[in-house]
Structures are given as C-alpha cells and as structure tokens.
Design an enzyme around this catalytic site. Structure first.
Site, short mmCIF file in Angstrom:
data_model
loop_
_atom_site.label_atom_id
_atom_site.label_comp_id
_atom_site.label_asym_id
_atom_site.label_seq_id
_atom_site.Cartn_x
_atom_site.Cartn_y
_atom_site.Cartn_z
N ASP A 73 0.82 -1.22 0.00
CA ASP A 73 0.00 0.00 0.00
C ASP A 73 0.85 1.27 0.00
O ASP A 73 0.31 2.38 0.11
CB ASP A 73 -0.93 0.02 1.22
CG ASP A 73 -2.24 -0.76 1.00
OD1 ASP A 73 -2.65 -0.90 -0.17
OD2 ASP A 73 -2.84 -1.20 2.00
N ARG A 98 0.72 -1.67 7.56
CA ARG A 98 1.22 -0.44 6.93
C ARG A 98 2.18 0.34 7.82
O ARG A 98 2.73 1.35 7.37
CB ARG A 98 0.02 0.47 6.54
CG ARG A 98 -0.88 -0.14 5.46
CD ARG A 98 -1.77 0.91 4.79
NE ARG A 98 -0.98 1.86 4.01
CZ ARG A 98 -1.49 2.94 3.40
NH1 ARG A 98 -2.78 3.20 3.52
NH2 ARG A 98 -0.72 3.75 2.71
N ARG A 144 -9.66 5.42 10.92
CA ARG A 144 -8.20 5.29 10.93
C ARG A 144 -7.56 6.28 11.91
O ARG A 144 -7.04 5.89 12.92
CB ARG A 144 -7.66 5.52 9.51
CG ARG A 144 -8.17 4.50 8.49
CD ARG A 144 -7.65 3.12 8.78
NE ARG A 144 -8.05 2.13 7.80
CZ ARG A 144 -7.43 1.88 6.66
NH1 ARG A 144 -6.36 2.58 6.32
NH2 ARG A 144 -7.86 0.94 5.84
N HIS A 173 -11.28 7.03 4.87
CA HIS A 173 -10.36 8.18 4.96
C HIS A 173 -11.13 9.41 4.48
O HIS A 173 -11.92 9.32 3.53
CB HIS A 173 -9.15 8.01 4.02
CG HIS A 173 -8.03 7.15 4.56
ND1 HIS A 173 -7.32 6.29 3.74
CD2 HIS A 173 -7.49 7.06 5.79
CE1 HIS A 173 -6.38 5.69 4.46
NE2 HIS A 173 -6.45 6.13 5.71
N CYS A 267 -5.26 9.45 -3.34
CA CYS A 267 -4.51 8.58 -2.43
C CYS A 267 -3.08 8.38 -2.89
O CYS A 267 -2.19 8.15 -2.08
CB CYS A 267 -5.16 7.20 -2.33
SG CYS A 267 -6.83 7.17 -1.72
#
Ligand code: ARG
Length: 273
Positions: A73, A98, A144, A173, A267
């Site tokens: 990612d 991540r 998140r 997000h 993103c």
C-alpha cells in the site's frame, strides 16, 4: 447569463508519488480490498504512470519516493505524512501491515533536507485524513486517524482544526469523502459524515457541491484540485459534470487497479506544500 466563477490555478504544485512496483491486495483493511480478486500489477503501474503524466501536463512537478518490497500500500503516498509550509508531520498507521511506511516516508523527507519534521505520537494516516483547506485543517476520524491528532495539528501547523467524524466504512479516509477544490469550495458525500460534520463543512465553505451515491461509490471524490484543474476518476460521470458546471476543468484518469485496494488518484498523491 451565467454567473460561473472563474477558477484559477494560482501556482504550480509539487506532488510526491510512489510507484506501485510491489502493489498487491494481500490483506483487507477496508471494505474495498478482497485478496481473492486478481490485480493486474502491470496495468496498475501503467495507470500510475498516466497519473504522473497528467500532473506534468498541467504544469506541476512530480517527485518520487522509492517503493519498498513488502509494503503493497506504499503507493498511497497521501497517507505517508502531512506537509504544510515545508513542515512535515509523520504518519502513524492504525494497521500493523502499513506501519513501516511511516518511517520510509520520514526518511525520504529527512534526506530531502526538510528540517521541521515531527513524529506523531497519535495514530494518523497523513493526508488521507488530514486535509489542508487554507484557513483551516480538516481532520477526519472514526476509522483510521484518532480525533486527538487535532492537538498536534494545531500546535505544529498553527492553524485551526475542524474535526470531522466519518460514519460509513466505505469512506474510511476523509479524502474518499471530500475534496477541497479551492479556498471556498469543496465537493463532498454527505452520507459519509454525521450532522455535526455536515454543519461544520457548511460553515467553513461558501460553496459545497453534494456528490451522488454513484459518484462517491467509485471514489470520485478522491480527486486533486489545483484551483482550476481537477484530476478526477473517469468513472465519476456525475461529479465530472458538476465540476464543469461549477467552472472547474475536470481532467479524467482511470486507476481501476488501485481502486481494488480502496484508493484513487488523490490517495496516490502527496502535495509538497
Ligand atoms: N489500502 C489502503 C488502506 O486501506 C488504501 C489507502 C488509500 N489512501 C487514501 N489516502 N485514502 O489503507
């Protein structure tokens, strides 16, 4: 007679991107990700190259950070940090998969000579949730990033922070549910916010474009505006028309492979302000 505003790109931007060389969908940390569904990595790389070319064709600069194996990612550079006025607030990822990305991005900024760098004590996924809106910083939380990152943001960047609770797991997000188009204008998906969030957005922005389900559901809001040109997923036909009638110049891209990880053009992009 039309009263459409003239939209202007005030300055060339610099965007940081990370090639999806090691991109896969091998874990699922958002509802878009299905490790059982094949991803065409060559196509993902082509689509990503295309995005960089679009930025360059609009007169912007693109910088890159080397991708790292085992961090599929890492292509989603928006999550790597928050950068305002050359000040860098490091990310701290919620999911263990991540977490090493945070250090990789910090190392890049240190090597590039950024001197005001702050490591965050609080879970925050960079500009995935922290959205610069000129007079304020918008900070999404609920899936998140922690709401408490607001104190670090206020202190470090010296700007007021508007916290926005995200309520729909598909829009995990803030940059999947809202795009700031210029200092006074944003487009957003109302159903992704609670009533307090909707009210706060209505107070902050003079012009708010409400996006329909079908455009939000292709992550159409995961777009990048330079004040005039808006790089937007081509699948978001309704939003593209709304942008055009508001006087913006939509520039379409297709990142279908990255969408399988729950990501779009924004993103993949971290603006270096
Ligand atoms: N698979 C990534 C994740 O779930 C996608 C990140 C998308 N990034 C963003 N800025 N919305 O963390």
């Amino acid at each position: 007679m039309t009263d459409t505003k003239l939209r202007v790109c005030t300055h060339a931007r610099t965007y940081l991107m990370c090639q999806p060389e090691y991109f896969t969908v091998e874990y699922a940390i958002n509802p878009w990700m299905d490790p059982g569904r094949p991803v065409d990595v060559a196509l993902a790389n082509q689509q990503w190259q295309g995005l960089g070319e679009v930025f360059r064709s609009l007169g912007h600069r693109v910088e890159t950070i080397p991708p790292e194996p085992g961090l599929p990612d890492m292509v989603f550079a928006a999550n790597g940090a928050t950068v305002i006025d050359r000040k860098v607030l490091g990310a701290k990822f919620r999911h263990q998969e991540r977490q090493p990305e945070a250090e990789a991005y910090l190392t890049w900024f240190r090597r590039r000579g950024y001197s005001e760098i702050r490591e965050s004590a609080v879970v925050n996924e960079g500009e995935g949730d922290i959205v610069y809106a000129r007079r304020a910083i918008l900070a999404g939380y609920g899936f998140r990033s922690e709401q408490s990152v607001r104190d670090e943001l206020t202190e470090f960047f010296g700007l007021p922070v508007i916290s926005l609770r995200l309520v729909d797991p598909r829009f995990y997000h803030l940059d999947t549910a809202l795009v700031v188009l210029d200092a006074d204008t944003a487009a957003y998906y109302p159903a992704a916010f609670d009533d307090a969030g909707k009210a706060a957005l209505a107070t902050h922005f003079a012009e708010l474009i409400e996006v329909k389900d079908e455009d939000a559901e292709v992550l159409g809001l995961n777009a990048i505006s330079d004040g005039r040109n808006v790089v937007v997923p081509e699948q978001a036909a309704g939003l593209i028309a709304q942008l055009r009638s508001a006087g913006f110049e939509p520039v379409t891209v297709n990142l279908s492979e990255l969408l399988k990880a729950g990501g779009g053009p924004k993103c993949c992009t971290l603006e270096l302000r």
